[in-house]
Design a protein around this motif. Structure first.
Motif, mmCIF file in Angstrom:
data_model
loop_
_atom_site.group_PDB
_atom_site.id
_atom_site.type_symbol
_atom_site.label_atom_id
_atom_site.label_comp_id
_atom_site.label_asym_id
_atom_site.label_seq_id
_atom_site.Cartn_x
_atom_site.Cartn_y
_atom_site.Cartn_z
ATOM 1 N N SER A 127 -11.497 -3.414 1.364
ATOM 2 C CA SER A 127 -12.673 -3.464 2.232
ATOM 3 C C SER A 127 -13.161 -4.881 2.464
ATOM 4 O O SER A 127 -13.682 -5.201 3.529
ATOM 5 N N GLU A 128 -13.006 -5.743 1.482
ATOM 6 C CA GLU A 128 -13.543 -7.102 1.576
ATOM 7 C C GLU A 128 -12.468 -8.152 1.844
ATOM 8 O O GLU A 128 -12.737 -9.340 1.818
ATOM 9 N N GLU A 129 -11.238 -7.732 2.077
ATOM 10 C CA GLU A 129 -10.133 -8.663 2.301
ATOM 11 C C GLU A 129 -10.038 -9.662 1.152
ATOM 12 O O GLU A 129 -9.878 -10.871 1.349
ATOM 13 N N ILE A 130 -10.137 -9.147 -0.068
ATOM 14 C CA ILE A 130 -10.025 -9.990 -1.252
ATOM 15 C C ILE A 130 -8.554 -10.321 -1.480
ATOM 16 O O ILE A 130 -7.712 -9.429 -1.542
ATOM 17 N N GLN A 131 -8.261 -11.612 -1.622
ATOM 18 C CA GLN A 131 -6.877 -12.026 -1.828
ATOM 19 C C GLN A 131 -6.449 -11.693 -3.258
ATOM 20 O O GLN A 131 -7.171 -11.972 -4.211
ATOM 21 N N LYS A 132 -5.257 -11.120 -3.401
ATOM 22 C CA LYS A 132 -4.799 -10.735 -4.731
ATOM 23 C C LYS A 132 -3.350 -11.135 -5.004
ATOM 24 O O LYS A 132 -2.919 -11.156 -6.142
ATOM 25 N N ASP A 133 -2.555 -11.421 -3.956
ATOM 26 C CA ASP A 133 -1.165 -11.799 -4.197
ATOM 27 C C ASP A 133 -1.032 -13.316 -4.182
ATOM 28 O O ASP A 133 -1.830 -14.028 -3.583
#
Length: 340
Positions: A127-133
């Motif tokens: 939902s928040e376009e949180i970067q994780k990769d």
């Protein structure tokens, strides 16, 4: 960056837990937001400086800095680091892998009532376009900061507690910064490049004594706007008095920048706030939530379990949750700890 790659390859748990007291819980549910605290004003005084302490050791030991004044490299990094963290707020939203954990209750929710909130992290990230990769986070960290397009920078990663891994990570930050600069290396230029990366990694470097917390952090980098020392009327007069095409173009550009800054100031009012901590005022960033993010809700130990459960269910039912969803979500702690 080998160690950064390994850090970012950690599988994110389906659910992460946030421990909090009753008043904060009311705000989280009713306002549909959590507050990410500014790193400079968190409980642990070493939150921000531990990375700098490690950096000071690494620049002295680095084989790649032999031609430079390593003390000056560190001082320049520290100067830029402090400047960057002051101008660009670094906000932290903390979670734990540990569900219904006694130490977490004692450390972060040692009051009545208290709650352990289980958040569906995948839904939150999407939902928040949180970067994780790793690729997107590296790109985010290395990208320049455009003041006219201040989209907040957000990513999630686990904290690093192992001192040897912390040392290797900081060493790689140094080497990565060196490769970015190229052949024209100066202490000032290198210090600035290291600082730009270190402000992102420093919130993940925690003291080994905290390892049992198994903490994950959402890191938010957000630059607060500054109120200009001139008015819109001043700019209108400048535009009216422009005598050449260049003067008019500059005046129009200043007007556009002023209007963009006014819009950002209004955005600041929505996203930034202040709360009173135990001993100081704490700036925070408002992180939006939706009811669908809430997966579990564990009620902490209390004298009247049944009444607190019923009042919690009633509260949830008045804030967008159906009774059946609330009942399935809410449970009591299994910890025997009592603080009354």
């Amino acid at each position: 960056m080998e160690n950064l790659d390994g850090l970012l390859e950690n599988k994110i748990p389906d659910v992460l837990y946030h421990y909090t007291g009753g008043n904060a819980f009311l705000g989280i549910i009713s306002k549909k937001e959590m507050w990410a605290s500014h790193i400079r004003f968190m409980n642990d005084l070493k939150e921000e400086i531990l990375a700098l302490e490690i950096l000071e050791r690494r620049v002295k030991l680095s084989q790649n800095l032999q031609k430079l004044n390593v003390l000056k490299v560190f001082e320049e990094t520290k100067k830029f680091f402090i400047k960057e963290t002051a101008e660009k707020g670094i906000f932290i939203l903390s979670f734990s892998e540990k569900k219904d954990d006694l130490n977490q209750w004692r450390g972060y929710a040692n009051e009545i009532p208290a709650y352990c909130i289980g958040i569906d992290i995948k839904k939150l990230i999407d939902s928040e376009e949180i970067q994780k990769d790793e690729d997107s986070i590296k790109q985010l960290i290395r990208s320049s900061w455009n003041p006219n397009n201040r989209k907040k920078k957000v990513f999630i990663a686990p904290c690093i507690y192992d001192p040897s891994k912390q040392e290797m990570l900081v060493e790689e930050v140094i080497n990565d910064s060196l490769s970015t600069i190229g052949n024209t290396i100066t202490e000032v230029a290198l210090g600035e490049e290291i600082a730009k990366r270190l402000i992102f990694y420093s919130p993940l470097i925690k003291h080994k004594m905290s390892e049992s917390e198994k903490e994950w952090r959402i890191i938010i980098v957000y630059e607060k706007s500054h109120t200009p020392n001139f008015t819109q009327e001043d700019l209108h007069r400048k535009l009216e008095n422009a005598k050449t095409p260049d003067e008019r173009e500059h005046a129009e550009y200043d007007m556009d920048c002023y209007e963009a800054n006014e819009a950002r100031l209004k955005e600041d009012e929505k996203l930034l706030g202040f709360r009173m901590g135990k001993s100081l005022i704490i700036p925070y960033f408002k992180f939006a939530l939706k009811n669908e993010f809430f997966k579990e809700l564990i009620i902490g130990a209390c004298p009247d379990r049944d009444s607190l459960r019923e009042s919690t269910l009633y509260f949830l039912s008045k804030n967008g949750f159906t009774r059946s969803v609330a009942e399935a979500m809410v449970s009591h702690t299994e910890n025997p700890y009592r603080n009354w």
